[in-house]
Design a protein around this motif. Structure first.
Motif, mmCIF file in Angstrom:
data_model
loop_
_atom_site.group_PDB
_atom_site.id
_atom_site.type_symbol
_atom_site.label_atom_id
_atom_site.label_comp_id
_atom_site.label_asym_id
_atom_site.label_seq_id
_atom_site.Cartn_x
_atom_site.Cartn_y
_atom_site.Cartn_z
ATOM 1 N N LYS A 64 0.885 -1.170 0.000
ATOM 2 C CA LYS A 64 0.000 0.000 0.000
ATOM 3 C C LYS A 64 0.922 1.218 0.000
ATOM 4 O O LYS A 64 1.664 1.441 0.953
ATOM 5 C CB LYS A 64 -0.888 0.005 1.246
ATOM 6 N N THR A 77 -3.570 6.972 -2.933
ATOM 7 C CA THR A 77 -3.173 5.672 -2.416
ATOM 8 C C THR A 77 -3.202 4.669 -3.553
ATOM 9 O O THR A 77 -4.171 4.594 -4.302
ATOM 10 C CB THR A 77 -4.113 5.209 -1.277
ATOM 11 N N TYR A 79 -2.265 0.505 -4.654
ATOM 12 C CA TYR A 79 -2.070 -0.841 -4.123
ATOM 13 C C TYR A 79 -1.427 -1.736 -5.165
ATOM 14 O O TYR A 79 -1.754 -1.667 -6.344
ATOM 15 C CB TYR A 79 -3.409 -1.456 -3.717
ATOM 16 N N TYR A 106 1.891 -2.408 4.155
ATOM 17 C CA TYR A 106 1.256 -3.536 3.471
ATOM 18 C C TYR A 106 -0.013 -3.970 4.175
ATOM 19 O O TYR A 106 -0.217 -3.671 5.346
ATOM 20 C CB TYR A 106 2.223 -4.712 3.320
ATOM 21 N N GLN A 107 -0.859 -4.669 3.432
ATOM 22 C CA GLN A 107 -2.081 -5.286 3.961
ATOM 23 C C GLN A 107 -1.912 -6.791 3.825
ATOM 24 O O GLN A 107 -1.242 -7.250 2.897
ATOM 25 C CB GLN A 107 -3.302 -4.850 3.161
#
Length: 109
Positions: A64, A77, A79, A106-107
């Motif tokens: 992210k 943003t 991703y 990060y996710q």
């Protein structure tokens, strides 16, 4: 009498299942990506992309990247793709003359 004892045990068995289920869930949830390394563009005058790679754990993750427009100050943003352990997820800010990376995280899932 045997039937009565069996009925008396039912709440205890159900209680055991109710306690065991959250414990089993906690074990699975704790196995997330870890030992992650972040990188950013080092070639451009301002960083325009960011990436992450995780070396341990399980599951998937994606980078992210937060970017700031140098002219308007707007925040964008971006991703990267979802990837597995030991794979790189990379995302860019777009136009390098306007946007610069301000944060990389990060996710996981």
């Amino acid at each position: 009498m045997r039937k009565l004892a069996s009925l008396a045990m039912t709440p205890l068995v159900l209680a055991g299942i109710a306690v065991a289920a959250p414990i089993a869930g906690a074990t699975a949830a704790s196995a997330v990506p870890s030992v992650c390394q972040f990188a950013e563009d080092q070639i451009s005058p301002v960083p325009i992309w960011g990436s992450v790679i995780c070396y341990s754990g399980t599951g998937q993750y994606r980078v992210k990247v937060t970017c700031k427009d140098g002219i308007t100050g707007n925040i964008l943003t971006s991703y990267g793709p979802w990837v597995g352990i030991r794979k790189t997820s990379k995302a860019s800010c777009g136009n390098g003359s306007r946007y610069a990376v301000t944060d990389i995280f990060y996710q996981d899932r």
